[in-house]
Design a protein around this motif. Structure first.
Motif, short mmCIF file in Angstrom:
data_model
loop_
_atom_site.label_atom_id
_atom_site.label_comp_id
_atom_site.label_asym_id
_atom_site.label_seq_id
_atom_site.Cartn_x
_atom_site.Cartn_y
_atom_site.Cartn_z
N LEU A 175 -9.17 -4.79 7.97
CA LEU A 175 -9.36 -6.17 7.54
C LEU A 175 -10.15 -6.30 6.24
CD1 LEU A 175 -9.94 -7.98 10.93
CD2 LEU A 175 -7.88 -7.87 9.55
N SER A 176 -10.72 -5.22 5.72
CA SER A 176 -11.37 -5.32 4.42
C SER A 176 -10.30 -5.22 3.33
CB SER A 176 -12.43 -4.22 4.25
OG SER A 176 -11.83 -2.96 4.22
N PHE A 177 -10.66 -5.54 2.10
CA PHE A 177 -9.65 -5.62 1.06
C PHE A 177 -9.22 -4.26 0.52
CE2 PHE A 177 -13.54 -5.52 -1.35
CZ PHE A 177 -13.22 -4.85 -2.52
N LEU A 178 -10.03 -3.23 0.63
CA LEU A 178 -9.65 -1.92 0.08
C LEU A 178 -8.44 -1.30 0.78
CD1 LEU A 178 -13.11 -0.32 -0.75
CD2 LEU A 178 -11.41 -1.21 -2.33
N PRO A 179 -8.37 -1.30 2.12
CA PRO A 179 -7.15 -0.77 2.75
C PRO A 179 -5.91 -1.60 2.43
CG PRO A 179 -8.93 -0.76 4.33
CD PRO A 179 -9.42 -1.50 3.12
N ILE A 180 -6.09 -2.89 2.21
CA ILE A 180 -4.94 -3.72 1.86
C ILE A 180 -4.43 -3.36 0.47
CG2 ILE A 180 -4.22 -6.10 1.39
CD1 ILE A 180 -6.13 -6.92 3.69
N ILE A 181 -5.34 -3.09 -0.46
CA ILE A 181 -4.94 -2.63 -1.80
C ILE A 181 -4.24 -1.28 -1.69
CG2 ILE A 181 -5.81 -1.89 -4.04
CD1 ILE A 181 -7.98 -4.04 -3.75
N GLY A 182 -4.78 -0.39 -0.85
CA GLY A 182 -4.14 0.91 -0.63
C GLY A 182 -2.76 0.76 -0.02
N LEU A 183 -2.60 -0.18 0.91
CA LEU A 183 -1.29 -0.42 1.52
C LEU A 183 -0.29 -0.91 0.48
CD1 LEU A 183 0.50 -0.61 4.04
CD2 LEU A 183 -0.39 -2.92 4.38
N ILE A 184 -0.75 -1.76 -0.42
CA ILE A 184 0.12 -2.23 -1.50
C ILE A 184 0.57 -1.06 -2.38
CG2 ILE A 184 0.18 -3.64 -3.60
CD1 ILE A 184 -1.64 -5.64 -2.07
N ALA A 185 -0.35 -0.15 -2.70
CA ALA A 185 0.01 1.02 -3.50
C ALA A 185 1.03 1.90 -2.77
CB ALA A 185 -1.24 1.83 -3.85
N ILE A 186 0.84 2.07 -1.47
CA ILE A 186 1.77 2.89 -0.68
C ILE A 186 3.14 2.23 -0.62
CG2 ILE A 186 2.22 3.75 1.65
CD1 ILE A 186 -0.87 4.02 1.94
N ILE A 187 3.16 0.92 -0.45
CA ILE A 187 4.44 0.20 -0.41
C ILE A 187 5.15 0.30 -1.75
CG2 ILE A 187 5.45 -2.10 -0.24
CD1 ILE A 187 3.39 -2.67 1.98
N VAL A 188 4.41 0.18 -2.86
CA VAL A 188 5.01 0.32 -4.19
C VAL A 188 5.62 1.70 -4.34
CG1 VAL A 188 4.48 0.49 -6.66
CG2 VAL A 188 3.63 -1.44 -5.33
N TYR A 189 4.92 2.73 -3.85
CA TYR A 189 5.47 4.09 -3.93
C TYR A 189 6.78 4.18 -3.16
CZ TYR A 189 6.18 9.04 -3.39
OH TYR A 189 6.76 10.28 -3.39
N PHE A 190 6.81 3.66 -1.93
CA PHE A 190 8.01 3.78 -1.11
C PHE A 190 9.17 2.90 -1.59
CE2 PHE A 190 5.52 5.84 2.28
CZ PHE A 190 6.39 6.87 2.55
N VAL A 191 8.87 1.74 -2.13
CA VAL A 191 9.93 0.81 -2.51
C VAL A 191 10.44 1.05 -3.92
CG1 VAL A 191 10.39 -1.66 -2.92
CG2 VAL A 191 9.15 -0.95 -0.90
N ASP A 192 9.59 1.48 -4.83
CA ASP A 192 9.97 1.61 -6.23
C ASP A 192 10.05 3.06 -6.70
OD1 ASP A 192 10.58 0.72 -8.85
OD2 ASP A 192 8.48 0.96 -9.41
N VAL A 193 8.99 3.80 -6.51
CA VAL A 193 8.90 5.14 -7.10
C VAL A 193 9.77 6.15 -6.35
CG1 VAL A 193 7.31 7.01 -7.67
CG2 VAL A 193 6.59 4.64 -7.94
N ARG A 194 9.66 6.21 -5.04
CA ARG A 194 10.39 7.21 -4.26
C ARG A 194 11.91 7.11 -4.43
NH1 ARG A 194 11.65 7.93 1.69
NH2 ARG A 194 11.60 10.19 1.98
N PRO A 195 12.53 5.91 -4.35
CA PRO A 195 13.98 5.86 -4.57
C PRO A 195 14.39 6.29 -5.98
CG PRO A 195 13.23 3.86 -3.50
CD PRO A 195 12.01 4.62 -3.88
N ALA A 196 13.58 5.95 -6.98
CA ALA A 196 13.91 6.35 -8.35
C ALA A 196 13.84 7.86 -8.51
CB ALA A 196 12.97 5.66 -9.34
N ILE A 197 12.86 8.47 -7.89
CA ILE A 197 12.72 9.93 -7.97
C ILE A 197 13.85 10.62 -7.21
CG2 ILE A 197 11.26 11.86 -7.28
CD1 ILE A 197 8.88 10.04 -7.80
N LYS A 198 14.21 10.08 -6.06
CA LYS A 198 15.31 10.67 -5.30
C LYS A 198 16.63 10.53 -6.05
CE LYS A 198 15.47 10.47 -0.83
NZ LYS A 198 15.47 10.00 0.56
N GLN A 199 16.80 9.42 -6.77
CA GLN A 199 18.03 9.23 -7.53
C GLN A 199 18.13 10.21 -8.69
OE1 GLN A 199 18.48 5.31 -9.13
NE2 GLN A 199 20.68 5.53 -9.36
#
Length: 111
Positions: A62-86
């Motif tokens: 519930l603190s803001f740091l894990p939420i920021i980390g979750l956003i970074a993880i989601i960006v990796y999975f949604v944007d970076v990982r598919p581009a690298i796999k392609q």
């Protein structure tokens, strides 16, 4: 209140697992795939994902740091990982094959 704390603890476990999986996935990808996909460098993503993973282990969800980390993880999975796999950055995906291969096999031009 104890039930809510238990629920928060249960939510932090998947966040930590998700962060660990993202970190391992970024670690097994090739460095040149990050550059070829025009994403940040591999060390950049390893540092960001490692920080997100450690923060998810230390701080409550519930603190803001894990939420920021979750956003970074989601960006990796949604944007970076598919581009690298392609690009073909290793760690899975199709091996071999031509650029004219479709989802059901090679395209032969209607012959």
């Amino acid at each position: 209140m104890a039930g809510f704390d238990g629920l928060v603890a249960l939510l932090s476990i998947p966040l930590s697992v998700f962060g660990c999986f993202a970190l391992v996935d970024a670690f097994i990808r090739r460095e040149d795939a990050f550059r070829a996909a025009d994403k940040q460098t591999k060390p950049f993503w390893l540092i960001i994902l490692a920080i997100a993973f450690v923060v998810s282990l230390i701080f409550p969800i519930l603190s803001f740091l894990p939420i920021i980390g979750l956003i970074a993880i989601i960006v990796y999975f949604v944007d970076v990982r598919p581009a690298i796999k392609q690009v073909g950055g290793g760690g899975g995906g199709r091996r071999g094959g031509s650029s004219s291969d479709g989802p059901y096999g090679p395209y032969n031009g209607g012959r």
